[in-house]
Design a protein around this motif. Structure first.
Motif, mmCIF file in Angstrom:
data_model
loop_
_atom_site.group_PDB
_atom_site.id
_atom_site.type_symbol
_atom_site.label_atom_id
_atom_site.label_comp_id
_atom_site.label_asym_id
_atom_site.label_seq_id
_atom_site.Cartn_x
_atom_site.Cartn_y
_atom_site.Cartn_z
ATOM 1 N N GLU A 1 0.838 -1.199 0.000
ATOM 2 C CA GLU A 1 0.000 0.000 0.000
ATOM 3 C C GLU A 1 0.874 1.251 0.000
ATOM 4 O O GLU A 1 1.939 1.288 0.612
ATOM 5 N N THR A 2 0.371 2.307 -0.675
ATOM 6 C CA THR A 2 1.054 3.593 -0.657
ATOM 7 C C THR A 2 0.027 4.713 -0.664
ATOM 8 O O THR A 2 -1.189 4.458 -0.661
ATOM 9 N N SER A 3 0.489 5.943 -0.686
ATOM 10 C CA SER A 3 -0.393 7.104 -0.679
ATOM 11 C C SER A 3 0.179 8.167 -1.609
ATOM 12 O O SER A 3 1.367 8.132 -1.952
ATOM 13 N N PRO A 4 -0.621 9.144 -2.018
ATOM 14 C CA PRO A 4 -0.108 10.190 -2.907
ATOM 15 C C PRO A 4 1.084 10.944 -2.332
ATOM 16 O O PRO A 4 1.988 11.335 -3.076
ATOM 17 N N ARG B 1 2.636 -5.571 -7.077
ATOM 18 C CA ARG B 1 1.375 -4.832 -7.050
ATOM 19 C C ARG B 1 1.510 -3.664 -6.085
ATOM 20 O O ARG B 1 1.878 -3.857 -4.924
ATOM 21 N N ILE B 2 1.217 -2.477 -6.571
ATOM 22 C CA ILE B 2 1.198 -1.277 -5.734
ATOM 23 C C ILE B 2 -0.232 -0.763 -5.698
ATOM 24 O O ILE B 2 -0.852 -0.556 -6.748
ATOM 25 N N SER B 3 -0.765 -0.575 -4.509
ATOM 26 C CA SER B 3 -2.132 -0.091 -4.340
ATOM 27 C C SER B 3 -2.105 1.291 -3.714
ATOM 28 O O SER B 3 -1.449 1.502 -2.682
ATOM 29 N N ILE B 4 -2.806 2.226 -4.326
ATOM 30 C CA ILE B 4 -2.800 3.600 -3.836
ATOM 31 C C ILE B 4 -4.234 4.077 -3.608
ATOM 32 O O ILE B 4 -5.101 3.922 -4.465
ATOM 33 N N GLY B 5 -4.474 4.623 -2.429
ATOM 34 C CA GLY B 5 -5.774 5.185 -2.113
ATOM 35 C C GLY B 5 -5.859 6.609 -2.616
ATOM 36 O O GLY B 5 -5.258 7.516 -2.040
ATOM 37 N N VAL B 6 -6.585 6.830 -3.691
ATOM 38 C CA VAL B 6 -6.767 8.169 -4.255
ATOM 39 C C VAL B 6 -8.087 8.758 -3.779
ATOM 40 O O VAL B 6 -8.174 9.919 -3.399
ATOM 41 N N GLN C 1 -5.521 16.686 0.369
ATOM 42 C CA GLN C 1 -4.843 16.047 -0.766
ATOM 43 C C GLN C 1 -4.954 16.939 -1.997
ATOM 44 O O GLN C 1 -6.050 17.367 -2.367
ATOM 45 N N ARG C 2 -3.834 17.186 -2.645
ATOM 46 C CA ARG C 2 -3.821 18.024 -3.841
ATOM 47 C C ARG C 2 -3.733 17.158 -5.088
ATOM 48 O O ARG C 2 -2.945 16.194 -5.129
ATOM 49 N N PRO C 3 -4.520 17.478 -6.113
ATOM 50 C CA PRO C 3 -4.488 16.684 -7.344
ATOM 51 C C PRO C 3 -3.088 16.559 -7.937
ATOM 52 O O PRO C 3 -2.736 15.507 -8.483
ATOM 53 N N GLY C 4 -2.275 17.592 -7.806
ATOM 54 C CA GLY C 4 -0.920 17.522 -8.344
ATOM 55 C C GLY C 4 -0.109 16.410 -7.699
ATOM 56 O O GLY C 4 0.674 15.719 -8.380
ATOM 57 N N ASP C 5 -0.293 16.227 -6.391
ATOM 58 C CA ASP C 5 0.421 15.149 -5.700
ATOM 59 C C ASP C 5 -0.054 13.772 -6.175
ATOM 60 O O ASP C 5 0.734 12.829 -6.276
#
Length: 438
Positions: free
Chosen positions: A140-143, A161-166, A181-185
């Motif tokens: 798991e990762t994040s922006p 597999r990399i899973s990101i919570g957007v 959270q900023r869209p650019g990130d």
């Protein structure tokens, strides 16, 4: 519980991915020694899960076992304790002879909150407990934390597999659920993941956010599809007790969530994705590797908050949602020495009836469905004999039998959050109702 009652109730505030639910766990006295426990399990297809209970922020909807903005000294203490637990668990597994992990995952929290050097330490522990580099592995990762140096360690360590919570590509919708959270990130993170080149990119998206409309949901869906993710998960906004939104008394509109779910589902199917479960949509073939069956095979959990599953016993550390409860559990956990990890002392004992029920629920809620012949061979009688209530599904259009397999229809999949808990045993429902959340 009657099916009508389950469907008429306010939508269940959980996604059924395991049974029994963690709120059914209780103290086990005396503790069960891990060596003999695992020696009696099937050992050629285990799942390894490692939990990192830290993140850079606590979103308003989050009820995961995680502490935001941990002090650096706590992270160091956590990794040292995790190393001690790894030693004990490997020793316990070795008591039963040869074993093999079929899959692995690192979750949280946000594992990539750790530095590249700390992630290297984590992967060293994964190897030491017995998981080889060639098995399918998810992280798991994040922006904010999907940074090139950390992704390089993760993919280089064997994660395919990399899973990101957007959740959303709109800053206003993220702010509405206490997610700065900023869209650019988000776009930078997705680009970095694609550059790291794991075989599978998974993007989690959320519908039913405050202020979300069909048009803004379409914007989020199309923005995600620009990166051609191999997997997409669609989650509704849940407002659970002790979360930030729960404390504020936030409300969600069920019909809006139903409409947005159907819109998101249609968008993904039109884009060539296959629906695997209520939440999961996949493009292309599944990852290859050793076969792991969640209904049958064991899961070994490492870390505070991780759960372990054997046929007859599910166990973990205690669980909390509120900031103080999570902090107290982690603070106690990092003080453990090796002797404290030799037994399972908190969990749920599954008798034969609960083992049958778990097998049935996890099968029915997947796209493969409930193999009635396999159930009969495994448990000595038909599923309809043990669970006559299954007959209620087909007349409502929720399930259909295809050969010797009972599968949920699209209408049934959309109601899986109610169908799953409808099948819970009275004992599990009672335990869940009596659980005092902290």
């Amino acid at each position: 519980m009657k099916l009508d009652d389950a469907l008429a109730a306010t939508r269940y505030q959980s996604y059924v991915y395991a049974y029994p639910h963690k709120t059914a766990y209780r103290r086990i006295e005396p503790g069960v020694p891990l060596g003999p426990l695992w020696a009696g399990e099937r050992r050629d297809s285990l799942f390894l899960y490692l939990h990192v209970p830290f993140c850079e922020q606590r979103c308003g909807f989050c009820n995961l076992f995680t502490r935001p903005v941990p002090p650096e000294e706590l992270i160091g203490a956590y990794l040292r304790t995790l190393d001690r637990q790894t030693t004990v668990v490997r020793r316990a597994l070795d008591e039963g002879g040869a074993f093999e992990f079929a899959r692995a995952a690192i979750g949280g929290g946000t594992p990539t909150l750790l530095t590249a050097a700390q992630l290297e330490d984590v992967f060293a522990m994964i190897r030491r407990v017995g998981a080889s580099a060639g098995i399918p592995m998810s992280v798991e990762t994040s922006p904010e934390t999907a940074l090139p140096d950390r992704l390089a360690v993760v993919v280089g360590g064997g994660a395919d597999r990399i899973s990101i919570g957007v959740q959303s590509f709109l800053e206003s919708e993220c702010r509405a659920v206490n997610r700065p959270q900023r869209p650019g990130d988000v776009h930078r993170a997705l680009g970095a993941i694609r550059d790291a080149n794991p075989a599978t990119l998974n993007i989690d998206l959320m519908y039913g956010l405050p202020g979300q409309t069909a048009e803004t949901w379409r914007t989020t869906m199309l923005s995600a599809l620009e990166y051609k993710p191999e997997e997409v998960y669609l989650y509704p906004l849940y407002v659970r007790p002790l979360t930030t939104l729960g404390r504020k008394g936030a409300e969600v509109v069920d019909q809006t969530r139903v409409d947005l779910y159907e819109q998101g589902r249609a968008t993904l199917l039109e884009a060539g994705y296959r629906q695997v479960s209520l939440r999961m949509f996949r493009r292309g073939a599944m990852a290859t590797g050793p076969v792991y069956c969640c209904q049958d095979d064991g899961m070994v959990g490492l870390g505070c908050g991780a759960r372990s599953y054997t046929r007859g016993l599910h166990y973990s550390t205690e669980w909390a949602v509120g900031a103080r409860g999570v902090r107290d559990i982690i603070d106690r956990w990092v003080q453990r020495d090796e002797a404290d990890f030799t037994t399972a002392d908190y969990g749920f004992v599954l008798d034969e009836g609960e083992q049958r029920r778990r097998w049935l629920i996890l099968s029915l809620l997947s796209d493969d469905g409930l193999d009635l012949a396999a159930y009969r061979a495994k448990f000595g009688a038909g599923a309809d004999a043990h669970f006559p209530e299954l007959a209620d599904l087909a007349p409502r259009g929720f399930a259909e039998q295809r050969g010797d397999v009972l599968v949920l229809t699209n209408t049934g999949l959309a109601r899986a959050d109610a169908i799953g808990p409808w099948l819970y045993s009275p004992d599990v429902r009672t335990r869940m109702a009596e659980y005092e959340l902290s």
